[in-house]
Scaffold this motif. Structure first.
Motif, PDB file in Angstrom:
ATOM      1  N   MET A 121      -5.911  -3.399   4.330  1.00  0.00           N
ATOM      2  CA  MET A 121      -6.521  -2.802   5.509  1.00  0.00           C
ATOM      3  C   MET A 121      -7.886  -2.193   5.185  1.00  0.00           C
ATOM      4  SD  MET A 121      -4.241  -3.442   7.778  1.00  0.00           S
ATOM      5  CE  MET A 121      -4.999  -2.517   9.121  1.00  0.00           C
ATOM      6  N   VAL A 122      -8.785  -2.315   6.157  1.00  0.00           N
ATOM      7  CA  VAL A 122     -10.109  -1.700   6.065  1.00  0.00           C
ATOM      8  C   VAL A 122     -10.310  -0.844   7.313  1.00  0.00           C
ATOM      9  CG1 VAL A 122     -12.595  -2.090   5.940  1.00  0.00           C
ATOM     10  CG2 VAL A 122     -11.023  -3.625   4.726  1.00  0.00           C
ATOM     11  N   ARG A 123     -10.812   0.369   7.123  1.00  0.00           N
ATOM     12  CA  ARG A 123     -11.081   1.252   8.261  1.00  0.00           C
ATOM     13  C   ARG A 123     -12.584   1.430   8.420  1.00  0.00           C
ATOM     14  NH1 ARG A 123      -7.678   6.517   8.382  1.00  0.00           N
ATOM     15  NH2 ARG A 123      -6.151   4.918   9.002  1.00  0.00           N
ATOM     16  N   SER A 127      -7.669   0.287   2.016  1.00  0.00           N
ATOM     17  CA  SER A 127      -6.314   0.670   1.633  1.00  0.00           C
ATOM     18  C   SER A 127      -6.210   0.708   0.113  1.00  0.00           C
ATOM     19  CB  SER A 127      -5.276  -0.294   2.236  1.00  0.00           C
ATOM     20  OG  SER A 127      -5.552  -1.638   1.903  1.00  0.00           O
ATOM     21  N   ASP A 128      -5.310   1.566  -0.377  1.00  0.00           N
ATOM     22  CA  ASP A 128      -5.263   1.859  -1.808  1.00  0.00           C
ATOM     23  C   ASP A 128      -4.824   0.680  -2.675  1.00  0.00           C
ATOM     24  OD1 ASP A 128      -2.477   1.775  -1.295  1.00  0.00           O
ATOM     25  OD2 ASP A 128      -2.403   3.938  -1.015  1.00  0.00           O
ATOM     26  N   ASN A 129      -4.385  -0.421  -2.049  1.00  0.00           N
ATOM     27  CA  ASN A 129      -3.958  -1.590  -2.825  1.00  0.00           C
ATOM     28  C   ASN A 129      -5.062  -2.614  -3.034  1.00  0.00           C
ATOM     29  OD1 ASN A 129      -3.919  -2.154  -0.073  1.00  0.00           O
ATOM     30  ND2 ASN A 129      -2.068  -3.401  -0.156  1.00  0.00           N
ATOM     31  N   PHE A 130      -6.268  -2.338  -2.583  1.00  0.00           N
ATOM     32  CA  PHE A 130      -7.372  -3.290  -2.762  1.00  0.00           C
ATOM     33  C   PHE A 130      -7.687  -3.590  -4.223  1.00  0.00           C
ATOM     34  CE2 PHE A 130      -8.644  -3.755   1.615  1.00  0.00           C
ATOM     35  CZ  PHE A 130      -9.447  -4.892   1.605  1.00  0.00           C
ATOM     36  N   PRO A 131      -7.642  -2.606  -5.135  1.00  0.00           N
ATOM     37  CA  PRO A 131      -8.007  -2.913  -6.523  1.00  0.00           C
ATOM     38  C   PRO A 131      -7.119  -3.956  -7.195  1.00  0.00           C
ATOM     39  CG  PRO A 131      -8.132  -0.556  -6.140  1.00  0.00           C
ATOM     40  CD  PRO A 131      -7.466  -1.150  -4.932  1.00  0.00           C
ATOM     41  N   SER A 170       0.835  -1.196   0.000  1.00  0.00           N
ATOM     42  CA  SER A 170       0.000   0.000   0.000  1.00  0.00           C
ATOM     43  C   SER A 170       0.873   1.251   0.000  1.00  0.00           C
ATOM     44  CB  SER A 170      -0.905  -0.004   1.228  1.00  0.00           C
ATOM     45  OG  SER A 170      -1.532   1.251   1.404  1.00  0.00           O
ATOM     46  N   LEU A 171       0.352   2.315  -0.593  1.00  0.00           N
ATOM     47  CA  LEU A 171       1.028   3.611  -0.547  1.00  0.00           C
ATOM     48  C   LEU A 171       0.637   4.397   0.700  1.00  0.00           C
ATOM     49  CD1 LEU A 171       0.690   4.703  -4.294  1.00  0.00           C
ATOM     50  CD2 LEU A 171       2.654   3.630  -3.156  1.00  0.00           C
ATOM     51  N   GLY A 172      -0.214   3.800   1.520  1.00  0.00           N
ATOM     52  CA  GLY A 172      -0.576   4.423   2.786  1.00  0.00           C
ATOM     53  C   GLY A 172      -1.859   5.225   2.769  1.00  0.00           C
ATOM     54  N   GLU A 173      -2.573   5.240   1.646  1.00  0.00           N
ATOM     55  CA  GLU A 173      -3.824   5.981   1.565  1.00  0.00           C
ATOM     56  C   GLU A 173      -5.013   5.062   1.817  1.00  0.00           C
ATOM     57  OE1 GLU A 173      -4.426   8.570  -1.785  1.00  0.00           O
ATOM     58  OE2 GLU A 173      -2.266   8.723  -2.145  1.00  0.00           O
ATOM     59  N   TYR A 182     -15.197   3.504  -1.012  1.00  0.00           N
ATOM     60  CA  TYR A 182     -15.573   2.520  -2.023  1.00  0.00           C
ATOM     61  C   TYR A 182     -15.774   3.176  -3.390  1.00  0.00           C
ATOM     62  CZ  TYR A 182     -18.086  -1.244  -4.354  1.00  0.00           C
ATOM     63  OH  TYR A 182     -18.473  -2.218  -5.240  1.00  0.00           O
ATOM     64  N   THR A 183     -16.334   4.378  -3.408  1.00  0.00           N
ATOM     65  CA  THR A 183     -16.581   5.061  -4.679  1.00  0.00           C
ATOM     66  C   THR A 183     -15.292   5.450  -5.395  1.00  0.00           C
ATOM     67  OG1 THR A 183     -16.829   7.129  -3.441  1.00  0.00           O
ATOM     68  CG2 THR A 183     -18.850   5.947  -4.029  1.00  0.00           C
ATOM     69  N   GLU A 184     -14.172   5.411  -4.691  1.00  0.00           N
ATOM     70  CA  GLU A 184     -12.882   5.708  -5.316  1.00  0.00           C
ATOM     71  C   GLU A 184     -12.219   4.469  -5.893  1.00  0.00           C
ATOM     72  OE1 GLU A 184     -10.566   9.044  -3.167  1.00  0.00           O
ATOM     73  OE2 GLU A 184     -11.649   7.998  -1.555  1.00  0.00           O
ATOM     74  N   MET A 185     -12.817   3.300  -5.653  1.00  0.00           N
ATOM     75  CA  MET A 185     -12.308   2.084  -6.256  1.00  0.00           C
ATOM     76  C   MET A 185     -12.727   2.030  -7.727  1.00  0.00           C
ATOM     77  SD  MET A 185     -10.827   0.312  -3.735  1.00  0.00           S
ATOM     78  CE  MET A 185     -10.253   1.880  -3.052  1.00  0.00           C
ATOM     79  N   PRO A 186     -11.941   1.395  -8.611  1.00  0.00           N
ATOM     80  CA  PRO A 186     -12.374   1.237  -9.998  1.00  0.00           C
ATOM     81  C   PRO A 186     -13.753   0.584 -10.072  1.00  0.00           C
ATOM     82  CG  PRO A 186     -10.079   0.587  -9.754  1.00  0.00           C
ATOM     83  CD  PRO A 186     -10.604   0.821  -8.367  1.00  0.00           C
ATOM     84  N   TRP A 187     -14.675   1.202 -10.768  1.00  0.00           N
ATOM     85  CA  TRP A 187     -16.046   0.743 -10.922  1.00  0.00           C
ATOM     86  C   TRP A 187     -16.867   0.857  -9.622  1.00  0.00           C
ATOM     87  CZ3 TRP A 187     -17.943  -0.107 -15.690  1.00  0.00           C
ATOM     88  CH2 TRP A 187     -17.017  -0.358 -16.715  1.00  0.00           C
ATOM     89  N   GLY A 188     -16.291   1.470  -8.599  1.00  0.00           N
ATOM     90  CA  GLY A 188     -17.019   1.588  -7.348  1.00  0.00           C
ATOM     91  C   GLY A 188     -18.301   2.383  -7.469  1.00  0.00           C
TER      92      GLY A 188
END
Length: 203
Positions: A155-157, A176-180, A87-90, A94-100
């Motif tokens: 990670m999930v917050r 976390s930004d690596n989910f996609p 992860s880059l730490g961000e 969900y809406t920021e995920m691709p196709w979210g």
């Protein structure tokens, strides 16, 4: 998102066939999930899960019980198709995920509103449930925030605002930004659902 199997695209039996035919060493190298010659080992919500190859049986190490079907599909798809990258730490909505955005309304109903109304008047219960699956307090806006490691490196917050006489409870779920790289948008929605089920003791 009519049901758990449709969310993942194809039935479990189809994935089992793909899983049995795939090269476990290649899957391990690509996904980052350890393979010992018989099974993959995944740290899942503060528990250890074994995914057996080639059968695709998915069991908890501590009690030998099988996971819920949707968990079986999620973890197997991660091994078959995903990749856990650093992860880059961000943390992102969900809406920021691709196709979210396509599934945003469904995600709000099945995850955000469900979380809010399950714990919006039970802050201590929320804290206890989060800590029970390995959650640690996080900093930020909200009455309670917990970072929960879904699988190692992902990670999930969960964020909760308690309701009162004037305003209903509110919640947010960040990833976390690596989910996609690990999951599709449909699967990420199921991740949120899976965590809330685990909070309630349903594995």
């Amino acid at each position: 998102m009519p049901n758990k199997n449709q969310q993942t695209g194809v039935p479990i039996e189809h994935y089992k066939e793909l899983f049995a035919k795939a090269d476990p060493k290649e899957m391990s190298q690509r996904s980052g999930i350890a393979f010992d010659g018989e099974k993959f080992t995944i740290q899942f919500l503060n528990r250890t899960v074994f995914v057996l190859w080639p059968s695709m049986d998915v069991i908890f190490a501590d009690d030998g019980k099988e996971t819920a079907p949707y968990t079986k599909i999620l973890l197997s798809r991660l091994i078959l198709e995903g990749c856990v990258v650093p992860s880059l730490g961000e943390m992102k909505a969900y809406t920021e995920m691709p196709w979210g955005n396509v599934y945003a309304q469904q995600f709000r109903g099945r995850c955000i509103l469900r979380l809010a109304f399950s714990y919006g008047n039970n802050l201590e219960g929320f804290k206890k449930a989060c800590e029970g699956i390995g959650g640690v307090p996080a900093k930020g806006s909200g009455d309670a925030l917990y970072d929960i490691e879904f699988v190692k490196g992902l990670m999930v917050r969960l964020i909760l605002w308690v309701g009162d006489d004037e305003f209903p409870p509110q919640a947010q779920v960040l990833f976390s930004d690596n989910f996609p790289q690990a999951f599709t948008a449909e699967d990420i929605a199921v991740v949120g659902d899976t965590i809330i089920n685990a909070l309630k003791g349903r594995w």
